[in-house]
Design a protein around this motif. Structure first.
Motif, short mmCIF file in Angstrom:
data_model
loop_
_atom_site.label_atom_id
_atom_site.label_comp_id
_atom_site.label_asym_id
_atom_site.label_seq_id
_atom_site.Cartn_x
_atom_site.Cartn_y
_atom_site.Cartn_z
N LEU A 81 0.86 -1.18 0.00
CA LEU A 81 0.00 0.00 0.00
C LEU A 81 0.89 1.23 0.00
O LEU A 81 1.65 1.47 0.94
CB LEU A 81 -0.92 0.01 1.23
N ARG A 82 0.81 2.02 -1.06
CA ARG A 82 1.64 3.22 -1.15
C ARG A 82 1.07 4.32 -0.25
O ARG A 82 -0.15 4.52 -0.20
CB ARG A 82 1.70 3.68 -2.61
N PRO A 83 1.94 5.04 0.47
CA PRO A 83 1.44 6.03 1.45
C PRO A 83 0.97 7.32 0.79
O PRO A 83 1.11 7.52 -0.42
CB PRO A 83 2.67 6.26 2.33
N ASP A 84 0.43 8.22 1.63
CA ASP A 84 -0.14 9.47 1.14
C ASP A 84 0.89 10.40 0.51
O ASP A 84 0.53 11.33 -0.23
CB ASP A 84 -0.87 10.21 2.27
N SER A 85 2.18 10.18 0.75
CA SER A 85 3.22 10.98 0.12
C SER A 85 3.48 10.58 -1.32
O SER A 85 4.21 11.27 -2.04
CB SER A 85 4.52 10.87 0.93
N ASP A 86 2.91 9.48 -1.77
CA ASP A 86 3.06 8.98 -3.13
C ASP A 86 1.92 9.51 -3.99
O ASP A 86 0.76 9.47 -3.57
CB ASP A 86 3.04 7.44 -3.12
N PRO A 87 2.19 10.01 -5.19
CA PRO A 87 1.10 10.51 -6.06
C PRO A 87 0.05 9.45 -6.36
O PRO A 87 -1.11 9.77 -6.65
CB PRO A 87 1.83 10.92 -7.34
N ALA A 88 0.45 8.16 -6.30
CA ALA A 88 -0.49 7.07 -6.55
C ALA A 88 -0.81 6.36 -5.24
O ALA A 88 -0.76 5.13 -5.15
CB ALA A 88 0.09 6.10 -7.57
N ALA A 89 -1.15 7.12 -4.21
CA ALA A 89 -1.39 6.57 -2.88
C ALA A 89 -2.54 5.56 -2.88
O ALA A 89 -3.49 5.67 -3.67
CB ALA A 89 -1.68 7.69 -1.89
N ASP A 90 -2.43 4.59 -1.99
CA ASP A 90 -3.46 3.56 -1.85
C ASP A 90 -4.20 3.71 -0.53
O ASP A 90 -3.69 4.27 0.44
CB ASP A 90 -2.81 2.16 -1.86
N THR A 91 -5.42 3.18 -0.50
CA THR A 91 -6.18 3.01 0.74
C THR A 91 -6.81 1.63 0.72
O THR A 91 -6.86 0.96 -0.32
CB THR A 91 -7.27 4.09 0.90
N ALA A 92 -7.31 1.21 1.87
CA ALA A 92 -8.01 -0.07 1.96
C ALA A 92 -9.22 0.12 2.86
O ALA A 92 -9.33 1.12 3.59
CB ALA A 92 -7.09 -1.15 2.51
N VAL A 93 -10.16 -0.82 2.81
CA VAL A 93 -11.33 -0.76 3.66
C VAL A 93 -11.53 -2.10 4.35
O VAL A 93 -11.13 -3.15 3.85
CB VAL A 93 -12.61 -0.40 2.86
N LEU A 94 -12.13 -2.02 5.53
CA LEU A 94 -12.53 -3.20 6.28
C LEU A 94 -13.90 -2.90 6.85
O LEU A 94 -14.03 -2.17 7.84
CB LEU A 94 -11.53 -3.50 7.40
N GLY A 95 -14.93 -3.40 6.20
CA GLY A 95 -16.28 -3.01 6.59
C GLY A 95 -16.45 -1.51 6.40
O GLY A 95 -16.20 -0.98 5.31
N ASP A 96 -16.83 -0.80 7.46
CA ASP A 96 -16.98 0.66 7.39
C ASP A 96 -15.67 1.40 7.63
O ASP A 96 -15.62 2.63 7.49
CB ASP A 96 -18.01 1.14 8.42
N LEU A 97 -14.62 0.70 8.02
CA LEU A 97 -13.35 1.35 8.34
C LEU A 97 -12.59 1.71 7.07
O LEU A 97 -12.54 0.93 6.11
CB LEU A 97 -12.47 0.44 9.19
N LEU A 98 -11.98 2.89 7.08
CA LEU A 98 -11.06 3.30 6.01
C LEU A 98 -9.65 3.23 6.57
O LEU A 98 -9.35 3.80 7.62
CB LEU A 98 -11.37 4.72 5.55
N LEU A 99 -8.75 2.55 5.86
CA LEU A 99 -7.38 2.33 6.29
C LEU A 99 -6.46 3.11 5.35
O LEU A 99 -6.44 2.86 4.14
CB LEU A 99 -7.04 0.85 6.26
N VAL A 100 -5.71 4.07 5.91
CA VAL A 100 -4.92 5.00 5.10
C VAL A 100 -3.45 4.94 5.50
O VAL A 100 -3.09 5.34 6.61
CB VAL A 100 -5.44 6.45 5.28
N PRO A 101 -2.57 4.45 4.62
CA PRO A 101 -1.14 4.49 4.91
C PRO A 101 -0.61 5.92 4.80
O PRO A 101 -0.99 6.66 3.87
CB PRO A 101 -0.53 3.61 3.82
N ILE A 102 0.25 6.33 5.73
CA ILE A 102 0.84 7.66 5.68
C ILE A 102 2.35 7.55 5.86
O ILE A 102 2.86 6.56 6.39
CB ILE A 102 0.26 8.60 6.75
#
Length: 262
Positions: A81-102
């Motif tokens: 999962l690429r972090p928010d500092s990457d122009p192509a940043a990734d996120t993931a979800v688990l049910g209603d949770l949003l998972l954000v690498p930074i």
């Protein structure tokens, strides 16, 4: 005060409240989990998480229910999962949770946003001073000769980190001529400030954003739009404190004041 200025400010203010209280807005942040190079569990989440030179890695089975945003099904195996500092940043979800690498200063973490967060449920708005045109004043931006400097400042999590700054704005407000150190991102300017009301009538510090300066450095400092930092809404943000010289010795009776709770 023109009707247009007051209406624009009201629209901005309403938008701020809507943004921070969105299902995955700032009020929903329930954890910032710093990662090590070795795989480890994160409390409340399935799978194993770790940091490497490319970003955040997670290993999970399909039954864990973690889905990388933009993919068709649950993760079954290992993924980067690429972090928010990457122009192509990734996120993931688990049910209603949003998972954000930074990524912050070379360190990687996973942020968890939960729509059911207690602070989001208790949110009752943002208190603010009424709009007052005298707090919107001309300012002149002068970049530093070396363009970018790094100032080490305390952060809300107790650590000290470098803050990149690019110059100063000069302005006169409430009869006082002052300067503030600001950063430049793209064309816009931003800063972290405190004043005589900080920690008393208003939160302990606030953020400002200014329009892009023209060729002569002219811009506008509208303190009616001084706004609360993310750490006012969740203890899991790591906002920088004001750099030296950015603490005004008079009360700025403009802008956002405090988070309101039911």
């Amino acid at each position: 005060m023109t009707a247009t200025a007051a209406e624009d400010w009201k629209h901005w203010s309403d938008g701020r409240a809507a943004s921070v209280s969105a299902p995955h807005g700032q009020l929903a942040l329930t954890g910032t989990h710093w990662l090590e190079p070795e795989p480890a569990e994160i409390p409340g989440l399935p799978g194993h998480w770790w940091a490497d030179t490319e970003g955040v890695r997670v290993r999970a089975s399909a039954g864990d229910g973690i889905t990388v945003t933009g993919t068709d099904g649950p993760l079954d195996g290992e993924v980067l999962l690429r972090p928010d500092s990457d122009p192509a940043a990734d996120t993931a979800v688990l049910g209603d949770l949003l998972l954000v690498p930074i990524e912050r200063e070379g360190e990687l973490a996973l942020r968890v946003f939960d729509p059911a967060a207690p602070r989001r449920a208790a949110f009752a708005g943002i208190s603010a001073h009424p709009y007052a045109p005298e707090w919107a004043v001309p300012a002149v931006f002068t970049p530093f000769e070396d363009e970018t400097r790094s100032v080490v400042v305390p952060n809300a999590d107790g650590k000290e980190r470098p803050l990149a700054v690019n110059g100063q704005i000069a302005f006169t407000v409430a009869g006082e001529h002052r300067t503030l150190t600001v950063s430049q991102s793209g064309n816009r300017l931003s800063g972290v400030i405190a004043d005589a009301s900080s920690g008393i009538d208003t939160y302990r510090f606030r953020f400002i954003t200014l329009p892009a300066p023209d060729a002569d450095g002219r811009t506008v400092l509208d303190l009616n739009r001084a706004y609360l930092p993310p750490c006012a809404f969740s203890d899991h943000f790591i906002c920088p404190f004001p750099p030296p010289g950015n603490r005004l010795d008079f009360a700025v009776e403009a802008g956002e004041k405090q988070v309101l709770s039911r």
